[in-house]
Design an enzyme around this catalytic site. Sequence first.
Site, PDB file in Angstrom:
ATOM      1  N   THR A   1       1.197  -9.971  -5.962  1.00 50.90           N
ATOM      2  CA  THR A   1       0.107 -10.879  -5.613  1.00 50.90           C
ATOM      3  C   THR A   1      -0.969 -10.796  -6.681  1.00 50.90           C
ATOM      4  O   THR A   1      -1.456  -9.708  -7.002  1.00 50.90           O
ATOM      5  CB  THR A   1      -0.470 -10.562  -4.207  1.00 50.90           C
ATOM      6  OG1 THR A   1      -1.557 -11.451  -3.930  1.00 50.90           O
ATOM      7  CG2 THR A   1      -0.948  -9.125  -4.094  1.00 50.90           C
TER       8      THR A   1
ATOM      9  N   HIS B   1       3.298   4.449   4.065  1.00 45.65           N
ATOM     10  CA  HIS B   1       3.436   5.898   3.912  1.00 45.65           C
ATOM     11  C   HIS B   1       4.527   6.483   4.807  1.00 45.65           C
ATOM     12  O   HIS B   1       4.911   7.646   4.651  1.00 45.65           O
ATOM     13  CB  HIS B   1       2.103   6.588   4.209  1.00 45.65           C
ATOM     14  CG  HIS B   1       1.872   7.827   3.404  1.00 45.65           C
ATOM     15  ND1 HIS B   1       2.881   8.484   2.738  1.00 45.65           N
ATOM     16  CD2 HIS B   1       0.744   8.535   3.145  1.00 45.65           C
ATOM     17  CE1 HIS B   1       2.389   9.527   2.102  1.00 45.65           C
ATOM     18  NE2 HIS B   1       1.089   9.594   2.338  1.00 45.65           N
TER      19      HIS B   1
END
Length: 417
Positions: free
Chosen positions: A333, A390
């Site tokens: 992006t 994570h």
Amino acid sequence: MPTDVVMPQMGESIFEGAITKWLKKAGDKVEKDEPLFEISTDKVDAEIPSPVAGVLTEIKVPEGATVQVNTVVAVIDGTSASAPAVPSAATAPKAQLATPQVSVPQEQRSSPLVRSIAKENNLDLSLIAGTGADGRITKEDVLRHIAEHGFGSKAPTAFAPKAQLAAPQVPQLAAPQVAQLAPPQVAQPLSRMRAIIAQRMVESVRISPHVHTVYKVDMSRIARLREREMTRFEQQHGVKLTYMPFIATAAVEALGKFPIVNASLEDGSIRYHQNIHLGIAVALEWGLIVPVVRQAETLSFPGLARAIADLAARARAKKLLPDEASGSTFTLTNSGIFGEEFGTPIINQPESAILAIGSLRKEPVVLADAEGNDTIAIRSMQHFCLGFDHRTIDGADAGKFMSEFKRTLEGWDKEIG
């Protein structure tokens, strides 16, 4: 004979669509394959062409309505296409009056928000020059018009009485400031695309524990290469040489070496994808869409550049197919085009990572020569921020991926074709 126009099925997983705008009105002539209406699904926004030539005799579904695929939304009388070209005396005045109206949708392309602001403030959009793609009138165009001319279609004259009573400079200075700092209050319902984006962003934050890591990359070598090769590259390959294919190539190579960053967490298991389907986020006037470069690891540098440019252009023109906007395994992006140093992006589910591209700027940098002497040089520097899940990716894996990505860009030694 009459022909039914139906809500098309824009992919196997698409079961409904919302009509966001009719580009023609009842009574208008239409040509075959001429854009007839715009739709929004949970995958893409698209212009739907007319299946036949004729006259749009009936619109069955209004703007804003959502219907199932294959629902009849309009009727076109195809027999009128073979009618005599010379109108009768009775219909001639009507034809003369209708002619200028047919071109209005093409000359005044705008979003629902723009039209709502214009309606609220009595603005004639034909008086506003559009700066968007294909002359589309943007929100900024409308607010700029208000700042310069005030509210209403003939706003400049509305300020004349005020100017006679007050000091000459007061209304001239106050009006633009108020319009710029406090734009008109408009309660605009969320478009289908914006509602879907909102839902998915909230879901992503709830699903994935987001972590971000930022690296600064010296792009000087690539900047010089691009400057030297951009004319030849465009002439040879038919596409402009931007920084995006360099960044995409470096990302693809790093993903190949650290496949965990290209993986997804599914039902308690890590799924390692066989291919790299590279999502490229494209900012649109009416939202954001992520078209996908399939099997990016198999493409050459020119092929990757052409694929990115083609998908971005068709996304802005509402020509994407639903399957071209789904199935990505890793997303890029480019928020840096708006001037920011870097952004902290939200992961595009079910991916595990997303890379935000910051702005490219020249900066003074301390460099050390072979003997350890420090010097200051002007270099083209760029920030990149990796957002990762994570649950799947540890900080060490993210660091290794970004270090490889940085090494590829700073030491670029590849042929670009």
